[in-house]
Scaffold this active site. Sequence first.
Site, short mmCIF file in Angstrom:
data_model
loop_
_atom_site.label_atom_id
_atom_site.label_comp_id
_atom_site.label_asym_id
_atom_site.label_seq_id
_atom_site.Cartn_x
_atom_site.Cartn_y
_atom_site.Cartn_z
N LYS A 1 0.04 -1.58 10.67
CA LYS A 1 -0.06 -0.60 9.59
C LYS A 1 -0.94 0.58 10.00
CE LYS A 1 -1.91 -3.57 6.70
NZ LYS A 1 -1.94 -4.80 7.55
N ARG B 1 -2.57 -4.75 -2.42
CA ARG B 1 -2.46 -6.11 -1.86
C ARG B 1 -2.26 -7.16 -2.92
NH1 ARG B 1 -5.56 -4.87 3.18
NH2 ARG B 1 -5.70 -6.80 4.28
N ARG C 1 -7.43 -6.98 19.65
CA ARG C 1 -7.64 -5.62 19.12
C ARG C 1 -9.07 -5.14 19.33
NH1 ARG C 1 -6.19 -4.62 13.15
NH2 ARG C 1 -7.45 -6.48 12.89
N ARG D 1 -13.71 -6.30 15.64
CA ARG D 1 -14.00 -6.44 14.21
C ARG D 1 -14.52 -7.84 13.89
NH1 ARG D 1 -9.03 -4.07 10.77
NH2 ARG D 1 -9.26 -6.03 9.65
N ARG E 1 -7.00 -14.90 6.56
CA ARG E 1 -6.38 -13.62 6.17
C ARG E 1 -4.86 -13.78 6.07
NH1 ARG E 1 -8.77 -9.96 10.66
NH2 ARG E 1 -7.23 -8.44 9.97
P1 AP5 Z 1 -3.18 -2.53 13.66
O1 AP5 Z 1 -2.44 -1.25 13.57
O2 AP5 Z 1 -4.66 -2.48 13.71
O3 AP5 Z 1 -2.67 -3.54 12.51
P2 AP5 Z 1 -2.93 -3.54 10.94
O4 AP5 Z 1 -1.62 -3.87 10.27
O5 AP5 Z 1 -3.63 -2.29 10.51
O6 AP5 Z 1 -3.85 -4.83 10.83
P3 AP5 Z 1 -5.23 -5.07 10.06
O7 AP5 Z 1 -5.84 -6.30 10.68
O8 AP5 Z 1 -6.06 -3.82 10.01
O9 AP5 Z 1 -4.74 -5.42 8.66
P4 AP5 Z 1 -5.49 -6.08 7.53
O10 AP5 Z 1 -4.58 -5.83 6.43
O11 AP5 Z 1 -5.84 -7.50 7.75
O12 AP5 Z 1 -6.95 -5.38 7.55
P5 AP5 Z 1 -7.64 -4.32 6.57
O13 AP5 Z 1 -8.56 -3.51 7.37
O14 AP5 Z 1 -6.62 -3.67 5.74
O15 AP5 Z 1 -2.61 -3.32 14.95
C1 AP5 Z 1 -3.15 -4.58 15.32
C2 AP5 Z 1 -3.19 -4.71 16.86
O16 AP5 Z 1 -1.85 -4.73 17.36
C3 AP5 Z 1 -3.90 -3.56 17.58
O17 AP5 Z 1 -4.56 -4.07 18.70
C4 AP5 Z 1 -2.76 -2.62 17.99
O18 AP5 Z 1 -3.09 -1.89 19.16
C5 AP5 Z 1 -1.64 -3.63 18.26
N1 AP5 Z 1 -0.29 -3.10 17.94
C6 AP5 Z 1 0.07 -2.29 16.90
N2 AP5 Z 1 1.40 -2.05 16.92
C7 AP5 Z 1 1.91 -2.75 17.98
C8 AP5 Z 1 3.23 -2.90 18.53
N3 AP5 Z 1 4.29 -2.29 17.97
N4 AP5 Z 1 3.36 -3.68 19.62
C9 AP5 Z 1 2.29 -4.30 20.19
N5 AP5 Z 1 1.02 -4.19 19.74
C10 AP5 Z 1 0.83 -3.42 18.63
O19 AP5 Z 1 -8.47 -5.30 5.62
C11 AP5 Z 1 -9.61 -5.99 6.07
C12 AP5 Z 1 -10.28 -6.71 4.92
O20 AP5 Z 1 -10.76 -5.75 3.95
C13 AP5 Z 1 -9.38 -7.66 4.11
O21 AP5 Z 1 -9.32 -8.95 4.68
C14 AP5 Z 1 -10.09 -7.65 2.74
O22 AP5 Z 1 -11.23 -8.48 2.77
C15 AP5 Z 1 -10.54 -6.21 2.62
N6 AP5 Z 1 -9.53 -5.34 1.96
C16 AP5 Z 1 -8.93 -4.23 2.50
N7 AP5 Z 1 -8.06 -3.69 1.64
C17 AP5 Z 1 -8.10 -4.46 0.53
C18 AP5 Z 1 -7.40 -4.41 -0.70
N8 AP5 Z 1 -6.47 -3.47 -0.96
N9 AP5 Z 1 -7.69 -5.37 -1.63
C19 AP5 Z 1 -8.62 -6.32 -1.39
N10 AP5 Z 1 -9.30 -6.42 -0.25
C20 AP5 Z 1 -9.06 -5.49 0.72
MG MG Z 2 -5.56 -1.86 9.76
#
Ligand code: AP5
Ligand code: MG
Length: 206
Positions: free
Chosen positions: A14, A89, A123, A152, A163
């Site tokens: 994402k 979410r 990552r 992270r 997660r």
């Molecule tokens: P990346 O682009 O970083 O993936 P992502 O989908 O952004 O994954 P996240 O781990 O950031 O998602 P998340 O939803 O768990 O975390 P968030 O920060 O939102 O890519 C991942 C890896 O793959 C990288 O190394 C990249 O280089 C590689 N990659 C990408 N595309 C690729 C491809 N096509 N091929 C190969 N490799 C590839 O949330 C974190 C925490 O915050 C949550 O657990 C929660 O506690 C809180 N939180 C955040 N938002 C909310 C909400 N709305 N409600 C409640 N709690 C929330």
């Molecule tokens: Mg992300």
Amino acid sequence: MLRLIFFGPPGAGKGTQAERVAKDRRIAHISTGDMLRAELRGATPLGLAAKAYMDRGELVPDDVIIGMVKERIAKPDCQNGYLFDGFPRTVAQADALLAITPIDRVINIDVPFERLVARISGRRMCDSCGAAYHVSTYDKGDCRCGGQLYHRDDDRPETVENRLRVYEQSTAPLVAYFADKGLLATVNGDARINEVEAEIAGILPA
Ligand code: AP5
Ligand code: MG
């Protein structure tokens, strides 16, 4: 005005795709995860309260997230539109969002679950611009913007497992929710980054 949601499980890509599209379309990239991590770095009360949830891989309470997003979309850089990454979410978050703004498209980035753990464990994130890298393709200590790359806290294997569980339980039901509203478009996220980007570009409204 373009209003998008990038949806998918942890590690789906994402953030990677959102960064590109937001820059290309000149719209604000709103990642609730990045916003929470910035609050945490600033040691604000909101950041400190969120930390316990994030460290366990649990969702931060809906009212905190919804309040944060409402404030964010009122900012001037959102006038052209915005792209949500990692929000909504839960059904409560989605209901609250649609009550304050229409959404043009939800891009669901589909990646087989078994691929996600490898992506997340390799990552590295930039502490300045939030860009994501993977150790298999980039292992320098610095981001292209000059920021430092870090692992992270919530990317530890036991937290990642939770997660993914939380995604299945609380977030995956939104696939049907957005499909029912005619907003959902699913792309194959298990392809090269540029290929995923091209598939998304073909779907987005002009
Ligand atoms: P990346 O682009 O970083 O993936 P992502 O989908 O952004 O994954 P996240 O781990 O950031 O998602 P998340 O939803 O768990 O975390 P968030 O920060 O939102 O890519 C991942 C890896 O793959 C990288 O190394 C990249 O280089 C590689 N990659 C990408 N595309 C690729 C491809 N096509 N091929 C190969 N490799 C590839 O949330 C974190 C925490 O915050 C949550 O657990 C929660 O506690 C809180 N939180 C955040 N938002 C909310 C909400 N709305 N409600 C409640 N709690 C929330
Ligand atoms: Mg992300």
